[in-house]
Structure formats: C-alpha cells, structure tokens
Enzyme design. Structure first.
Site, PDB file in Angstrom:
ATOM      1  N   GLN A  11     -35.444  20.957 -46.071  1.00 52.55           N
ATOM      2  CA  GLN A  11     -34.158  20.258 -46.118  1.00 52.55           C
ATOM      3  C   GLN A  11     -34.128  19.138 -47.155  1.00 52.55           C
ATOM      4  OE1 GLN A  11     -32.532  19.075 -42.363  1.00 52.55           O
ATOM      5  NE2 GLN A  11     -30.675  18.329 -43.285  1.00 52.55           N
ATOM      6  N   GLU A  71     -35.254  27.941 -42.416  1.00 46.32           N
ATOM      7  CA  GLU A  71     -34.093  28.255 -41.565  1.00 46.32           C
ATOM      8  C   GLU A  71     -32.844  28.187 -42.431  1.00 46.32           C
ATOM      9  OE1 GLU A  71     -32.021  25.629 -39.554  1.00 46.32           O
ATOM     10  OE2 GLU A  71     -32.373  24.313 -41.242  1.00 46.32           O
ATOM     11  N   GLY A 144     -41.840  20.087 -41.386  1.00 45.39           N
ATOM     12  CA  GLY A 144     -42.720  21.234 -41.242  1.00 45.39           C
ATOM     13  C   GLY A 144     -42.665  22.128 -42.462  1.00 45.39           C
ATOM     14  N   THR A 145     -41.440  22.377 -42.958  1.00 43.23           N
ATOM     15  CA  THR A 145     -41.296  23.292 -44.090  1.00 43.23           C
ATOM     16  C   THR A 145     -41.808  22.643 -45.368  1.00 43.23           C
ATOM     17  OG1 THR A 145     -39.315  24.165 -43.030  1.00 43.23           O
ATOM     18  CG2 THR A 145     -39.684  24.767 -45.313  1.00 43.23           C
ATOM     19  N   ASN A 206     -37.528   7.011 -47.965  1.00 39.67           N
ATOM     20  CA  ASN A 206     -36.125   6.753 -47.636  1.00 39.67           C
ATOM     21  C   ASN A 206     -35.840   5.296 -47.359  1.00 39.67           C
ATOM     22  OD1 ASN A 206     -35.350   9.335 -48.009  1.00 39.67           O
ATOM     23  ND2 ASN A 206     -35.331   9.902 -45.860  1.00 39.67           N
ATOM     24  N   ASN A 228     -29.835  10.413 -52.299  1.00 39.21           N
ATOM     25  CA  ASN A 228     -30.206  11.518 -53.178  1.00 39.21           C
ATOM     26  C   ASN A 228     -29.667  11.338 -54.583  1.00 39.21           C
ATOM     27  OD1 ASN A 228     -31.527  12.640 -51.067  1.00 39.21           O
ATOM     28  ND2 ASN A 228     -29.914  14.082 -50.524  1.00 39.21           N
ATOM     29  N   GLU A 254     -47.486  15.429 -70.778  1.00 41.02           N
ATOM     30  CA  GLU A 254     -47.825  14.083 -71.248  1.00 41.02           C
ATOM     31  C   GLU A 254     -47.901  13.085 -70.105  1.00 41.02           C
ATOM     32  OE1 GLU A 254     -45.846  12.201 -74.714  1.00 41.02           O
ATOM     33  OE2 GLU A 254     -45.408  14.239 -75.290  1.00 41.02           O
TER      34      GLU A 254
END
Length: 453
Positions: A11, A71, A144-145, A206, A228, A254
């Site tokens: 995500q 997912e 997890g992903t 974050n 983001n 570089e």
C-alpha cells in the site's frame, strides 16, 4: 538510454507511486492518458524522459514501472483512478489475499504465488530497455507486503540482474505513530534483507513528514496525500538529472559511489527545501544559501533522526531550477565552516552536488508553493543508527516474551530467522559506532579514548 524501472510494492509503495507518477507527468507535459500534446512534443525532443517512460507506436507514453500488492483494493484504486489509462493493465498486479502485516506471509506463503508474474513483467520491461541502469523500489518496512514481499522481490532481482543498482525508498515506522503492533518484527526482518540486497536505502518516516507538513505548510491534519506529494518532490529531485539536462548531472550509480563508504552503511537520510506554502513563499527570498542551510536543519529531515547526534560521512545535494555552480560552491563552503554540522574526519570533502535547470513543478491545488529553485539532500550520517536502535529495543521487548511469533512460524518461518536478523542489526549498530570513531578525535561517548590526546 539509461532506463530506470520503478517497482511499487504494498500500500505505501503504491500510494507514493501514485504521487510520483502524477508529478512526473506534470513535469514532462504528459496527459493522464499518456499522450503528449503537440505543442509539448517539440519541446520533448531531448528524449531524456525516456529513462522513465517508454513511447509506443501510437505516441503514448507508458511509465516503466510495476505496481504490486497482495490484495486488490489499493491496486484497484489505480485501475479506476485519474491515471488509469497511463499504465499498461499488466503493470498493475494484485493478489487475492493480503499479507496481514505478516512478513512471513509476504515472503513465503502468499508472496511466492505472485512473485513469478511480477518478475515476468519486470523482465518484459527490462527487455524493452536499451541500457537498463537499475531499479527504484518503493515500499514500507512495517507492513507485511512491503517488508516480506519487497524483500523477496529484491532477493530475486539480485539473482536475475546482479550488477544493476537498486535504490530503495523505505517508509520506516515512526517512533510515536504506529500502524501495526508487529512493526518491529517486520522492520528488523526486512532490514536484514535490505542490508544485503539494496545498494542505497533512503529512509522516510511518516511522523517526520507529518511534522514538516504541520510546521512548514500549516496543514493542521495532514493526509497521506499531503505526505506522498512531499515524498514525490524528493524522488523527483533525485531523478531529475536522469529525466532533464543540467550543469552537473547525477546518475543512479553515482549516488552509490558517492554516498556509500562501506557496503553495509547504505541507509540515507533525506531532506528537501524549501517546503513553504504559497502564502509564505510570496514574502520570502529563497536564495541558494538559504535553501542549503534549511536542507541541513534537523527539523527538515524526512526521518525522525537528529543528524547533530552523529557525523556526516557524505552528502549529495541536488539543486534544481535557477541555480549556478558559483552559488552552490559558496553555500557549501559556508556549511563546512559551521560547527554544528560535523563530518567524519576520514572524509574531508564529503559533498557531491548536482544541478538541474528544470525548476520544481508543483501539483495544481497542492500545498507547496511554486518556487524558482529547490534542493534535495541525501546524506549518509552515523545518526541514522538511532533509528535502528529504537526499532531493536521494541523488537527485544516483544521477542523476549516471544509475543506474536507463532503467526510467523505458522507461515513457514523458523524462529532462528528472528535471532539471525536481530544479530545482523546489532552488528549494523556496531558498524555505525565504529565508523564514527575510526580516527584520532574519538567520539563523545568514548571518554577513555579521548583522554589520550
């Protein structure tokens, strides 16, 4: 051409990816359907943007990237979003069930069903390149992903494309803000793999970026989109020299050469300046020396880590916009005279600078002001060790009681992997400590050493 393939995992990786591609399209005048309007096409004959986009026979520009999640929901948002026509449907890969914040699921059970499809897709992208330079990987290490599947992907890329450089943008768990209880496990397990399989890892966190949004942009409650878009500016500045021309262009390889003194010490801090809202920018003169100073401000670091607690080993400053080498040299000379910014004494020069003439682009309706010049700094500092030690402490508290470990073992992991990863990180902390004192002046905490001089 020196192409770069971007891989967005999980995500966090995908949402950062959305912000990045939105910005890249704006910078190159590419519309959401991948077409470039005729008036732009004349401007685009420098072709430098082909490092990130490939052009089809029909004149459509397709990003060289893959989005993967175990997912479907997040990838489905891309499939139905504004930029749905930009990406090739095969570049958006989603599984059926998610990794449930479990490194072992992402790495072993669920991950291995999806990995071959991804590598096949990456192989097609790579075959489409004339001179593939490397990979940019976007993921978070707490889930997890991003952690499990991200590491599996890096391990397989190392096998298939051994010599290509791999830059990783990792969203690291914040000290206070947590999204999962098992973050410390996932982070330690994935850092163990990042140590071996990436060339440069850029840490983003974050909480640090929330604070920057609050403090500099006066956003009371920043959303992931705000975060983001700020991260996208950093990534855009890093890759600008691949996509536009400038006085001092900097290549992906570089970065590695200039920032990584020893293979394991490749975790970087990043900062970006000026982060100002439109109202403020109107009243401020942001000169090269001012933005350079604010890039070194601890409050502007994109990870919760205070560089004053350590020493810099190397620094990469990427300027863009209305900047000339003379100003940069003056700004760097001023930084070197500051007592608060300390370099290890075995690396006296320590600065790599890049200048790109393309001024920073802002997303219409975004929070950032349109400015004439900006700088992005990637630095290798011994202070980043505090990020690891914070994580290790949390890991130890949980692992002492073997809390939650059965979820990992149940997915086919062995308990030994936990202790192996933890020992590897302990060694990493030690490495950072030694790099800081490798010379005559000793380090603050090492009083006995200092007394001899």
């Amino acid at each position: 051409m020196r192409e770069v393939i971007s891989i967005h995992v999980g995500q966090a990786g995908i949402q950062v990816g959305n912000a990045c591609w939105e910005l890249f399209c704006l910078e190159h005048g590419i519309q959401p359907d991948g077409q470039m309007p005729p008036d732009q096409a004349g401007r685009a004959n420098d072709d430098a943007f082909n490092t990130f986009f490939s052009e089809t026979g029909a004149g459509k520009h397709v990003p060289r990237c893959v989005f993967v999640d175990l997912e479907p929901t997040v990838v489905d948002e891309v499939r139905t979003g504004t930029y749905r026509q930009l990406f090739h449907p095969e570049q958006l890969i989603s599984g059926k069930e998610d990794a449930a914040n479990n490194f072992a699921r992402g790495h072993y059970t669920i991950g291995k069903e999806v990995i071959d499809v991804c590598l096949d897709r990456i192989r097609k992208l790579a075959d489409n390149c004339t001179g593939l330079q490397g990979f940019l990987m976007f993921s978070a290490v707490g889930g997890g992903t991003g952690s499990g599947f991200g590491c599996l992907m890096l391990e397989r890329l190392s096998v298939d494309y051994g010599k290509k450089s791999k830059l990783n943008f990792c969203c690291w768990p914040s000290p206070q803000v947590s999204t999962a209880v098992v973050e410390p496990y996932n982070s330690v397990l994935s850092t163990h793999s990042l140590l071996e399989h990436t060339d440069v890892a850029i840490m983003l966190d974050n909480e640090a970026i929330y604070d920057i949004c609050k403090k500099n942009l006066d956003i009371e409650r920043p959303t992931y989109t705000n975060l983001n878009r700020l991260i996208a500016q950093v990534i855009s500045s890093l890759t600008a020299s691949l996509r536009f021309d400038g006085a001092l262009n900097v290549d992906v390889t570089e970065f590695q050469t200039n920032l990584v003194p020893y293979p394991r010490i490749h975790f970087m801090l990043s900062s970006y300046a000026p982060v100002v809202s439109a109202e403020k920018a109107y009243h401020e003169q942001l000169s090269v020396s001012e933005i350079t100073n604010s890039a070194f401000e601890p409050a502007n670091m994109m990870a919760k880590c205070d560089p004053r607690h350590g020493k810099y080993m190397a620094c990469c400053l990427m300027y863009r916009g209305d900047v000339v080498p003379k100003d940069v040299n003056a700004a760097v000379a001023t930084i070197k005279t500051k007592r608060t910014i300390q370099f290890v004494d075995w690396c006296p020069t320590g600065f790599k600078c890049g200048i790109n003439y393309q001024p920073p682009t802002v997303v219409p309706g975004g929070d950032l002001a349109k400015v004439m010049r900006a700088v992005c700094m990637i630095s290798n500092s011994t202070a980043i060790a505090e990020v690891f030690s914070r994580m290790d402490q949390k890991f130890d508290l949980m692992y002492a009681k073997r809390a939650f470990v059965h979820w990992y073992v149940g997915e086919g992991m062995e308990e030994g992997e936990f202790s192996e990863a933890r020992e590897d990180l302990a060694a990493l902390e030690k490495d950072y400590e030694e790099v800081g004192i490798e010379t005559n002046d000793g380090e603050g905490e090492d009083e006995g050493y200092e007394a001899d001089y």
